[in-house]
Design an enzyme around this catalytic site. Sequence first.
Site, PDB file in Angstrom:
ATOM      1  N   PRO B 624      23.390 -52.475 -75.448  1.00 38.34           N
ATOM      2  CA  PRO B 624      22.656 -52.404 -76.962  1.00 38.34           C
ATOM      3  C   PRO B 624      22.049 -52.130 -76.569  1.00 38.34           C
ATOM      4  O   PRO B 624      21.282 -52.223 -78.310  1.00 38.34           O
ATOM      5  CB  PRO B 624      22.836 -53.724 -76.509  1.00 38.34           C
ATOM      6  CG  PRO B 624      23.407 -55.055 -75.639  1.00 38.34           C
ATOM      7  CD  PRO B 624      23.512 -53.617 -74.936  1.00 38.34           C
ATOM      8  N   GLN B 630      20.968 -45.385 -81.436  1.00 40.81           N
ATOM      9  CA  GLN B 630      21.716 -44.604 -82.256  1.00 40.81           C
ATOM     10  C   GLN B 630      21.479 -45.003 -83.507  1.00 40.81           C
ATOM     11  O   GLN B 630      21.271 -44.129 -84.681  1.00 40.81           O
ATOM     12  CB  GLN B 630      23.062 -44.729 -81.705  1.00 40.81           C
ATOM     13  CG  GLN B 630      23.147 -44.123 -80.631  1.00 40.81           C
ATOM     14  CD  GLN B 630      23.107 -42.783 -81.003  1.00 40.81           C
ATOM     15  OE1 GLN B 630      24.074 -42.465 -81.830  1.00 40.81           O
ATOM     16  NE2 GLN B 630      22.518 -42.312 -80.423  1.00 40.81           N
ATOM     17  N   GLU B 697      27.543 -42.869 -85.895  1.00 40.65           N
ATOM     18  CA  GLU B 697      27.776 -42.189 -86.984  1.00 40.65           C
ATOM     19  C   GLU B 697      27.030 -43.396 -87.776  1.00 40.65           C
ATOM     20  O   GLU B 697      26.812 -43.392 -89.668  1.00 40.65           O
ATOM     21  CB  GLU B 697      28.186 -41.461 -87.237  1.00 40.65           C
ATOM     22  CG  GLU B 697      28.384 -40.378 -86.727  1.00 40.65           C
ATOM     23  CD  GLU B 697      29.447 -39.148 -87.201  1.00 40.65           C
ATOM     24  OE1 GLU B 697      29.227 -38.343 -87.070  1.00 40.65           O
ATOM     25  OE2 GLU B 697      30.583 -39.881 -86.592  1.00 40.65           O
TER      26      GLU B 697
END
Lengths: 472, 737
Positions: B624, B630, B697
């Site tokens: 996590p 990210q 992404e």
Amino acid sequence: MTDARDSVSFLLGHAPREIRGADPTMTVLEWLRGKAGLCGTKEGCAEGDCGACTVVLAETVGAGLRYRAMNACILFLPALDGKQLITVEHLAERALHPVQQAMVTYHASQCGFCTPGFVMAMFAAAHTAPVVDRGAVDTLLAGNLCRCTGYRSIADATLDVCAAPVDDQFTEAEATTLAVLAALPKGPLALRHGGRRFWAPDSLATLAALVEAYPEAVILAGGTDVVLWVTKQFRELDAVIAIGGVAELRELTTDGGVLRIGAGVCYTDAMAVLAGLHPALGELVRRIGSVQVRNSGTIGGNIANGSPIGDMPPALMALGARLVLRRGVVTRELPIEDFFLAYRHTALAPGEFIERMDIPILLEGAVLAVNKVSKRPDQDISAVCGAFMVVIADGWVADIRIAYGGMAGVPARAPAAEQALLGRPWNEATIRGAMAAIEEDFSPLSDMRASAAYRATVARNLLLKLYLDHAA
Amino acid sequence: MDFNEAAGTNPIDQTRVVGHAHDRVDGPLKVSGRATYAYEFHNEAPDAAYGYMLGAGIGKGRIEALDTAAAEAAPGVLLVLTHRNAPEQGKKGKGSARAQMASAEVRNFDDPVAFVVAESFEQAREAAHMIRVRYVTEPGRFDLVAERGNAKKPEPKGSTLADTAVGDFEAGFAAAPVQLDVTYTTPDQSHAMIEPHATLAIWHCDRLTVYTSNQMPNWAQHGLASILQMEPTDVRVISRYIGGGFGSKLFVYGDIIITAMAARKLQRPVKMALTRPQIFNHTSHRPATIQRLRIGATPDGAITAIGHEVWCGNQEGGTFETAANQTRLLYAGKHRMTSHRLAVLDLPVGNAMRAPGEAVGLMALECAVDELAERLRMDPIELRVMNDTQFDPETGPERPFSSRKFVECLRTGADRFGWAKRNPKPGQMRDGHWLIGIGVAGAIRENLTMKSAARVTLDPQGQVIVESSMTDIGTGTYTVHAQIAAEMMGVPMERVIVHMGDTDMPEAAGSGGSWGANSSGSGVYAACDKLRRVLAQKAGFNADDVVFAGGKLSQGNRSVTLESLADPQGLSVEAEIDFGDLTKRYAQASFGAHFCEVGVDLATAEVRVRRLMSVAAAGRILNPKTARSQCIGGMTMGIGAALMEQCVVDTRHGYFVNHDLAEYHVPVHADIPDMDVIFLEELDDKSSPLKAKGIGELGICGVGAAVANAVYNACGVRIRDYPLTLDKILPHLPPMV
Ligand SMILES: Cc1cc2nc3c(=O)[nH]c(=O)nc-3n(C[C@H](O)[C@H](O)[C@H](O)COP(=O)(O)OP(=O)(O)OC[C@H]3O[C@@H](n4cnc5c(N)ncnc54)[C@H](O)[C@@H]3O)c2cc1C
Ligand code: FES
Ligand code: FES
């Protein structure tokens, strides 16, 4: 300068170092990552924009040490003279420094390339002033870009570890460091490298004599503009005269209703005093560059480089500041608006330099507003910078000074708009008149920062905002 | 190990180590400046010479005359390499590698013209600027808008077709009672990772080692071998730490090739880094797009026709930006079409940047959906929910999603963000001189998998060593590999040592397309699975119900320590995960929803993001801490894309004008409020044995639209030309008083 030294002496971490014969226009970053083999300090842009190269310079001030974060990529080597250079490697000589540990704990380092710069900026803060809220973090780290983390984790780490002064190995060693710094050789510098010459005089008189003798030499203050000439425009500087060692130019005094700021005073040192003069000035300075840029950049340099988008001139014009220029033993005074003749062309004569700025202290009841409008909230050059000083007496405009940057080839006053206000009632109709008059004052250009139409509209809107904010 | 069927219960499900928020294992090295990046291998080559690249000062044409005499005579100079003395090269290779300085032709701005090698960096730089170049410029095609009419249907990009069509879009759209037909544009963008591309090349006889900063070392190895006309086995590429990539370092550029050529010529190690300005024009960027969206719906909001057409440009032979990709999967609708058209441009090469396709595609699609909602007088969330689909709408129910929690993301986010407080009428909320608005957007990012190998070694001390050519570009792969190996082998993470980024190690997936952790992690899983079997057998256990825990393997009441089973030289196994056709049988993607609040200054049109929250469903969250970071990093880049990021094209001279970090703006701290991300519980057993999906992404996908929709809600100004800079907004703002 017969007594001058020909080498630069400083502390690298805790070890005294002397550099002789090196190119004085080599940057501290090039030296660190090259000759010194210390690659912990990173290069992300080589022009002051990213903060990856942040190092800390500690210097003796009064009875203690003052720690300041600097961009090593826009610092020429001689700037180290007499100081302690601390890099990320020095922090973890024993165990991880609390700042470093916080960066691990909060996952504030991803690719890690920006990290040493953040660590050093935070380290300097932990030795300077507590960082208490997110706004303070934004200001502290505006000059450090991170493309990976989205900043949240870094902000959390900073608020944790920089909330109170840290006690670390540097605090512990302070007495020794002060003693070693005191023992470093002192006095002016005269460096040579091939045909290149670099002087760092330590008195106003020597400086004046040098500048007069070598009118072609480049005057170096904080170097936040000059260093880029070398690293970005690949200019070779044959002769450089640094003003950083001249104590007279670092003076900040108040005298008979006038604030005098020496040309060598960096933004950081001027900031508190200017904020005391008016909060809008403090906020303006806060938005110039970043902590690192403000720790070396000077107001004198901002004026002298003659840029149309320098942030200080409009505010100084609104305040009615005057410049004191010196050539040899002769000084003259000039209202700041008369200094800017044309695009990047100033009133400085050959052999002349700026000695100080004299800023009249605002009259009781005067309103001052300064608006730096830029695409990015921090670390950005102004699209338009508007500064306004107005005195309203009994509902009438008794005095008004309006100046803009970014609206013409030089920062300039807005005489037509001022005329439309002076001696008129302070109401919306008058303001609308002044807004219309701005078109006579300026015909701005379009560039990457903003379109001409945008600039024209914002220039008007800022006037309206001034009125709305101070209608009563 | 073949992965052809949904994963059953496996040791990862124990989640003793996996799924927990571990600190990154490389953290201490990075915070103390001891992680070694490409330019910093002093000890490996103390005698390295310094290279400096001189790039072309024109956009297209050729070098007519070149005067290198002064540079050659300058102090410290060892070599001036130009097209006149560059060795013969292969034309092209893997990783978009192409010959450098092979002729007098200038293919784009900052195409290398000369490479100066000297004893010091300053000498090389100084000499490089003594070189005089005379060019013949040729007219170039630099303007996408002007070239749009010449765009052609491109070849498929991998398995992605240029066009798709289902039903009869034109008829379906024409018949739709409610129609929306809008065109959005997105600009060229730069990855702007903080570490510049850099390379150190060392030759040992005929074997080449390059230390470089590359997300896909094996591509670089093969690409370099093709250009230098040598065997890939004679090329070793090392990328241990990478200072960010975002796609920019998927490929092979001049720094790698030229440095290798120069080092070979000099028989001496050579290193060089691109300067920040060179990065913008010499390497790749995310190409600009023009996107037309047509959506037809019934008055109650059911989409009946959806069409997404994309125009973009690239150099001859370049690929297209797959910006219509997500429109093939995100919403239901009977009649559908997507198309991509590619124009030839002579600008720098365009290529992948974080979430190629979706990142910009969603900036258009998710605004169009908002526009449709307004036209329908519907809540934008309800419109999205109504058009949700649980199968690939282009194929039909026979291709369901492996897992899809899009609606849950929207609902959870709406709840947590306080969506109910939003006034659907724009321009109604004020805070002083700020107009306040709230916006939402959906997120989808295709889940990609790549085969990936790893070697796992048990050493006599009981330590587990994991090796692969995988890279960690900041994503946290070192940590995730350590977690997976610790989980599988039943040892604490401190007993695992991870080595990566070296093509002498088993070939891993590399870092790109969000496949990194899931694919390469599955490679580590496969290798550990093999090691477990070998160890069980050695211990005389029946492999199936052996428990690996506490540094031991045990069955019933018998147990053996790991180290007792290791050979003196260590016990090594290697395995590869090979993904079968599960991505064909199931549509696979990660999903999310973004909620944004902005303020727009009435006097200046400055936009400030005040709040941004994302909800994500991306299969098992392996760590996590790394996953959250990210996402937040991606969201930040999404804010950049919405508000500031743009390479400004000089359409006369053919280059990106704002080629530095002063003028190419990326967000600073003050642009980014305290943002948060919520992960929904999800396991995707068709994605990998780890049951994870791509996440690197997802964070950026859709954020731009959420910001733009919030701006519209704040001030009623709909800008369809990204980024939403102040000068585009100001003329449309309501009066200040
Ligand atoms: C990352 C970055 C961000 C920046 N952001 C801003 C910003 O937000 N706003 C802004 O306005 N500027 C900004 N700047 C520009 C610069 O920092 C300022 O102009 C600064 O005030 C220059 O001061 P300095 O002391 O560094 O000048 P230097 O670089 O030392 O000198 C600048 C010029 O002034 C001359 N000079 C200096 N002192 C004197 C003197 N006493 N007498 C005569 N001539 C002199 C020099 O010869 C040179 O021509 C930024 C620069 C960088 C690198
Ligand atoms: S390297 Fe970017 S600020 Fe110095
Ligand atoms: S961690 Fe990669 S740039 Fe900050």
